[in-house]
Design a protein around this motif. Sequence first.
Motif, mmCIF file in Angstrom:
data_model
loop_
_atom_site.group_PDB
_atom_site.id
_atom_site.type_symbol
_atom_site.label_atom_id
_atom_site.label_comp_id
_atom_site.label_asym_id
_atom_site.label_seq_id
_atom_site.Cartn_x
_atom_site.Cartn_y
_atom_site.Cartn_z
ATOM 1 N N GLY A 1 3.407 29.093 66.048
ATOM 2 C CA GLY A 1 2.871 28.973 67.407
ATOM 3 C C GLY A 1 3.934 28.621 68.434
ATOM 4 O O GLY A 1 3.751 28.840 69.629
ATOM 5 N N VAL A 2 5.051 28.066 67.966
ATOM 6 C CA VAL A 2 6.169 27.785 68.886
ATOM 7 C C VAL A 2 6.982 29.058 69.109
ATOM 8 O O VAL A 2 7.414 29.362 70.223
ATOM 9 C CB VAL A 2 7.076 26.670 68.304
ATOM 10 C CG1 VAL A 2 8.270 26.431 69.210
ATOM 11 C CG2 VAL A 2 6.276 25.396 68.122
ATOM 12 N N TRP B 1 7.853 32.545 72.703
ATOM 13 C CA TRP B 1 9.233 32.954 72.989
ATOM 14 C C TRP B 1 9.377 34.463 72.807
ATOM 15 O O TRP B 1 9.979 35.144 73.629
ATOM 16 C CB TRP B 1 10.211 32.233 72.031
ATOM 17 C CG TRP B 1 10.497 30.824 72.428
ATOM 18 C CD1 TRP B 1 9.623 29.781 72.381
ATOM 19 C CD2 TRP B 1 11.725 30.301 72.923
ATOM 20 N NE1 TRP B 1 10.225 28.646 72.815
ATOM 21 C CE2 TRP B 1 11.532 28.923 73.150
ATOM 22 C CE3 TRP B 1 12.965 30.846 73.178
ATOM 23 C CZ2 TRP B 1 12.525 28.103 73.644
ATOM 24 C CZ3 TRP B 1 13.974 30.023 73.659
ATOM 25 C CH2 TRP B 1 13.751 28.669 73.897
ATOM 26 N N SER C 1 -0.960 25.111 68.088
ATOM 27 C CA SER C 1 0.324 25.199 68.778
ATOM 28 C C SER C 1 0.199 25.997 70.070
ATOM 29 O O SER C 1 0.768 25.627 71.106
ATOM 30 C CB SER C 1 1.343 25.859 67.845
ATOM 31 O OG SER C 1 2.639 25.519 68.211
ATOM 32 N N VAL D 1 -1.498 23.915 72.660
ATOM 33 C CA VAL D 1 -0.555 22.929 73.214
ATOM 34 C C VAL D 1 0.353 23.616 74.234
ATOM 35 O O VAL D 1 0.594 23.111 75.335
ATOM 36 C CB VAL D 1 0.278 22.274 72.085
ATOM 37 C CG1 VAL D 1 1.430 21.462 72.662
ATOM 38 C CG2 VAL D 1 -0.607 21.389 71.231
ATOM 39 N N TRP D 2 0.850 24.802 73.897
ATOM 40 C CA TRP D 2 1.727 25.559 74.806
ATOM 41 C C TRP D 2 1.009 25.862 76.112
ATOM 42 O O TRP D 2 1.560 25.707 77.198
ATOM 43 C CB TRP D 2 2.163 26.857 74.119
ATOM 44 C CG TRP D 2 3.229 27.596 74.845
ATOM 45 C CD1 TRP D 2 4.564 27.430 74.716
ATOM 46 C CD2 TRP D 2 3.046 28.617 75.833
ATOM 47 N NE1 TRP D 2 5.240 28.282 75.556
ATOM 48 C CE2 TRP D 2 4.335 29.023 76.257
ATOM 49 C CE3 TRP D 2 1.942 29.229 76.410
ATOM 50 C CZ2 TRP D 2 4.536 30.008 77.214
ATOM 51 C CZ3 TRP D 2 2.136 30.205 77.363
ATOM 52 C CH2 TRP D 2 3.420 30.586 77.758
ATOM 53 N N ARG E 1 10.469 30.834 82.035
ATOM 54 C CA ARG E 1 10.012 31.200 80.689
ATOM 55 C C ARG E 1 10.763 30.397 79.634
ATOM 56 O O ARG E 1 10.167 29.900 78.683
ATOM 57 C CB ARG E 1 10.196 32.703 80.477
ATOM 58 C CG ARG E 1 9.138 33.495 81.205
ATOM 59 C CD ARG E 1 9.450 34.965 81.270
ATOM 60 N NE ARG E 1 8.344 35.670 81.911
ATOM 61 C CZ ARG E 1 8.437 36.881 82.429
ATOM 62 N NH1 ARG E 1 9.577 37.535 82.399
ATOM 63 N NH2 ARG E 1 7.389 37.451 82.979
ATOM 64 N N TRP F 1 9.428 26.752 79.668
ATOM 65 C CA TRP F 1 8.198 26.431 78.906
ATOM 66 C C TRP F 1 8.533 26.227 77.437
ATOM 67 O O TRP F 1 8.055 25.301 76.792
ATOM 68 C CB TRP F 1 7.156 27.543 79.034
ATOM 69 C CG TRP F 1 6.711 27.809 80.424
ATOM 70 C CD1 TRP F 1 6.596 29.033 81.013
ATOM 71 C CD2 TRP F 1 6.318 26.854 81.408
ATOM 72 N NE1 TRP F 1 6.170 28.894 82.303
ATOM 73 C CE2 TRP F 1 5.982 27.563 82.571
ATOM 74 C CE3 TRP F 1 6.237 25.471 81.432
ATOM 75 C CZ2 TRP F 1 5.567 26.947 83.735
ATOM 76 C CZ3 TRP F 1 5.824 24.846 82.597
ATOM 77 C CH2 TRP F 1 5.497 25.577 83.720
ATOM 78 N N GLY F 2 9.355 27.131 76.889
ATOM 79 C CA GLY F 2 9.715 27.033 75.479
ATOM 80 C C GLY F 2 10.450 25.736 75.189
ATOM 81 O O GLY F 2 10.170 25.057 74.197
ATOM 82 N N HIS G 1 8.044 22.869 75.322
ATOM 83 C CA HIS G 1 7.198 22.911 74.129
ATOM 84 C C HIS G 1 7.956 22.382 72.916
ATOM 85 O O HIS G 1 7.481 21.502 72.182
ATOM 86 C CB HIS G 1 6.763 24.370 73.907
ATOM 87 C CG HIS G 1 5.648 24.520 72.916
ATOM 88 N ND1 HIS G 1 5.334 25.710 72.344
ATOM 89 C CD2 HIS G 1 4.780 23.622 72.412
ATOM 90 C CE1 HIS G 1 4.309 25.542 71.515
ATOM 91 N NE2 HIS G 1 3.954 24.283 71.555
ATOM 92 N N LEU G 2 9.175 22.919 72.734
ATOM 93 C CA LEU G 2 9.992 22.478 71.602
ATOM 94 C C LEU G 2 10.345 21.001 71.713
ATOM 95 O O LEU G 2 10.320 20.273 70.730
ATOM 96 C CB LEU G 2 11.284 23.298 71.553
ATOM 97 C CG LEU G 2 11.202 24.636 70.812
ATOM 98 C CD1 LEU G 2 12.536 25.358 70.894
ATOM 99 C CD2 LEU G 2 10.823 24.421 69.351
ATOM 100 N N LEU H 1 7.396 18.942 70.742
ATOM 101 C CA LEU H 1 7.239 18.949 69.285
ATOM 102 C C LEU H 1 8.359 18.141 68.636
ATOM 103 O O LEU H 1 8.136 17.413 67.667
ATOM 104 C CB LEU H 1 7.243 20.382 68.759
ATOM 105 C CG LEU H 1 5.993 21.206 69.064
ATOM 106 C CD1 LEU H 1 6.137 22.610 68.517
ATOM 107 C CD2 LEU H 1 4.754 20.567 68.459
#
Lengths: 572, 69
Positions: free
Chosen positions: A55-56, A60, A186, A189-190, B14, B17-18, B21-22, B25
């Motif tokens: 999900g991460v 991407w 995931s 959450v995103w 973009r 966001w990643g 998110h990372l 986590l």
Amino acid sequence: MDDGLWFLVVGAAIVVAAVFVVWIILALLMRFFSFLVFYWVVSLTAGALVGLISGVVLPWRVLRGRGSIPFRQLTPQDVVAGNVILGGVRGQSRHYGWDLAWPTYMPYQAREDSKAVVAEAKAHTEESWATARQWMMHGGALPLTGTLKARALAAGKVMAASSPTIVAVALVAPPVAAYLAGLWVSIVVWQGIMLVGGVVWVIIQKVVLAGLKTHDVLTRRQQRASLKCTACYAETTLPSYHCDRPGCRVVHRQLLPGPLGLLTRVCDCGQALPNTIGRAAARLTPVCPSCNTAMAIGSGNRQTIHIPVIGAVAAGKTRFLGAAVVALETDLAVAGGGLEVLTPAGEVVIAELRRMITSHQHTRKTAAEITPAGIPLLCRRDGDEVELQVLDAAGEQFGTWDTTGELRYLDSGTAYLFILDPLALPQLGHEMRALGLSGEVLTAEGDQAAAYGSAFDRLRAEGIDLRRRTLAVVVTKADMVAKLPSGRDLISSAAASDAIRDWLIEMGADRLVERIVRDFPKARYFLVDSMGTRSGSDPLSPLGPLQWALQINKSKVSAAQAPAAKTSGKAG
Amino acid sequence: MGRTDIPPSYGRFRNGWGVVHLSLLGFALLALIIWAASNGNGARLVSSWWATSMRIQSVVFNLIPFPWG
């Protein structure tokens, strides 16, 4: 033992044996099931963890265009088509719609990206489940269509036909389900991060936008900045701007912070452009929003003052303007400032006027058939700047209401210069002839009062309140007036406004002066010598009316040496 | 995607966001590791998870004993 008893004993033995067999089978099954339960606990945990990580990675991949489902990339064409920003453009440029530029990422493209990630996650879920079903149902796929009863019957047949399938389902379904659950957690959450981050960003964006826009508008209002078109004479506080990438023809109608950008915007061609008028003016070519005529860089971001000059044929309008511009140029240079002609065509005209003024040559007649284009002059002094637009129409254009109607700049003027040739007045005409001076100079042709009326009677008839506007009556040819008996006293007294007005009445212009007083109670009168070379502080310098026009328009730039205003005790 | 000459800010958002998110986590994982490392929480969690799994397995295993005990 009789037969009956024998059968009873055998029957009981068979039943007991059957029970034992079933018991043993059930016990074995439970032992097998216990291992399956342990497998489920381990595989569910592993599946969920792998799903979370997937999900991460999935967003991407999608946002780099590597997803299986193509997502919608918004473009400037979508903006123009009205498919992106809700609601139309407000303000002066609303009739043009949205400019051809990229929308801000937040919230417009972000919404599309969010939808794309969800769509990709759905597609991935369906694909994963279809693959798992293939593993599980190698004896035949479970029917997914038809009535419930038909599907149940068909499913029963499929299951019966492949007994190993049941084991496969028990082994494959739980980890796949856990994997998909982890994936969606995931993804949610995103989405949550995007939603919260997006809302915070949009709020910040709105606050910054309001601040920047307000600052730009207030600064420009304080500077009295506006664009006055030199071709169609339209005035606007919101100029349009050409994109400055070579070859790009896009005109941006509303270079203000908004849905197309905060500090900068990106044109369709990819060029980043400053997004406030204040910053755009330093770099981009302004364009009149009404007629699309390109103006000089910087126009629209400073005060622009029209200098509308009105008068009969040969009254001395062009000569006065030339002499006044030359005097202003000299004056500003002395004060450490400067005067710059902003257009090549204007440079040619001003250079020719400058040559004629400095060499004391007579001025050429202004072409009657051409509607005048404004000549923009940038005046700088002490860090301030103002744009003067000189508008020199031929005297023939003040012949009728129809011809003055073409001079739309008169409608928005605040300070007019009415050029009056005193030598055309009957009294002075007699003296000129008596002294044999008639051949030395051209005098105004036609009725000067008619020229006045064609301009101001038309404005009044169109409902324009002239009392809110101002007029300077510029009495020209002071050099010739000085040679006449009736004018010598006036010259030697360094004429004040009221004295000039009274002198005009005395010279036979009483009816014209009466009309002027009625239309413009605060009219100022100047006597100027456009032929000689006079210092800026000389009462007869042509700089006086220009200085007056600058003051009336509350300009920060003023002429240093301009003659002090001279008025008598009477109103005038 | 259609056009490729998109504004650089789109790419930054973009990536942003990643990264967020990372990072979240990562922070969650770090918090988990710190928690697990302190006072033997991690070992206790794993052993408890393992023991629970084994207990469930054992309960199911012994739910139906063989007839001979």
